[in-house]
Scaffold this active site. Structure first.
Site, short mmCIF file in Angstrom:
data_model
loop_
_atom_site.label_atom_id
_atom_site.label_comp_id
_atom_site.label_asym_id
_atom_site.label_seq_id
_atom_site.Cartn_x
_atom_site.Cartn_y
_atom_site.Cartn_z
N HIS A 38 -2.17 -0.05 14.73
CA HIS A 38 -2.34 -0.41 13.32
C HIS A 38 -1.09 -0.04 12.51
O HIS A 38 -0.64 -0.83 11.68
CB HIS A 38 -3.58 0.27 12.73
CG HIS A 38 -4.83 -0.50 12.97
ND1 HIS A 38 -5.42 -0.60 14.21
CD2 HIS A 38 -5.60 -1.22 12.12
CE1 HIS A 38 -6.50 -1.34 14.11
NE2 HIS A 38 -6.64 -1.73 12.85
N LYS A 103 -16.99 2.66 15.25
CA LYS A 103 -18.14 3.54 15.04
C LYS A 103 -17.84 4.45 13.87
O LYS A 103 -16.69 4.76 13.58
CB LYS A 103 -18.50 4.33 16.29
CG LYS A 103 -17.47 5.37 16.68
CD LYS A 103 -17.90 6.16 17.89
CE LYS A 103 -16.83 7.21 18.22
NZ LYS A 103 -17.17 7.99 19.39
#
Length: 174
Positions: A38, A103
């Site tokens: 990222h 999650k």
């Protein structure tokens, strides 16, 4: 509960029909990415370069898959904690990313971006990476190979089970 089947690239209409708490089975192409990937993607964008994949309508799965054991396409591929990507997610959504898979909870900035850009956050079940890997039919590193398991992979998945954790209206499943 009847599952909702979705396929990538995902349309705005499909995203609009998903509600917090829906059970989803996703098929199609998804891209992997964790913290290091990222960071590099944002650096590419900041320097005026293109991402290694077209994010429009795509899904990104926050996972760092394990090496493939003999006879398998990939090793364990469970979700990682999504909050670690929260600094980057709004920018990627601005570029067209619509689905994030991971999650845990998300920040208010990510929830705002989900509402603004009509996205969705899907929660994969932590601790079931070996079972999730059985839903992966193909795996190919497409960028940042030097990052090892944190490289960006293009995965072809079939019926990966998830829950809609945050829908496009910003409603959270509890």
């Amino acid at each position: 509960m009847q599952p909702v089947n979705v396929t990538t690239p995902i349309s705005d209409a499909a995203i609009e029909n998903l509600r917090a708490g829906d059970y989803v089975l996703m098929s199609g192409a998804v891209y992997t990415g964790r913290d290091a990937a990222h960071k590099r993607m944002i650096e590419l964008l900041d320097s005026g370069k293109k991402l290694p994949f077209d994010p429009r309508g795509c899904a990104i799965y926050y996972t760092g898959p394990c090496p493939a054991p003999p006879g398998r396409v990939i090793g364990s591929a469970g979700p990682t904690t999504s909050r670690r990507m929260d600094a980057y997610a709004p920018r990627l959504m601005q570029e067209g990313l619509r689905v994030m898979i991971g999650k845990g909870a998300r920040s208010e900035a990510v929830i705002r971006a989900i509402r603004q850009y009509k996205g969705v956050y899907l929660s994969a079940v932590g601790g079931t990476g070996a079972l999730s890997a059985l839903c992966i039919e193909q795996a190919e590193v497409i960028a940042f190979e030097d990052l090892g398991p944190e490289a960006i992979y293009k995965l072809t998945i079939r019926d990966l089970p998830m829950i809609v954790a945050i829908d496009c209206k910003g409603k959270e499943w509890s």
